[in-house]
Write a protein that holds these residues in place. Sequence first.
Motif: not given
Length: 118
Positions: A1-3, A65-66, A74-75, A88-89
């Motif tokens: 995943m990206t911005a 999550l930072q 972490k997403i 995802f990261e």
Amino acid sequence: MTAADFTNLHLQYKSEQAEGEVPAAIEHDFADGRMVDHYYVTPSPAFWADEGIQGLGTVSGILFLQQPEGAPWKILVHEPGMIKEVIFEMPDAEFRQMLTDNGVILPGEPGFVPPQQS
């Protein structure tokens, strides 16, 4: 995943959830500790097309999550029962780009202005 996979990120405070938005939380570090803030976010079509996301059936929330020491965020994507999740990261630079793209400054960080209380 990206911005680019997450748009329309905005605080839930005094906001209503719009069509296509998903409740989200960001758990992050700041100078005085750790904080959790609640947002709405619009995931991209690529997000919804991901095999893991489709396997959840329904998405009830997303947690950004930072991780310590600049490790990728972490997403965590949850379904309503919170029994299954997809993780995802996202590199810190991508996460910060997502915030910038949406005009979001996290509470506790320089430049943050708290929402007005009524």
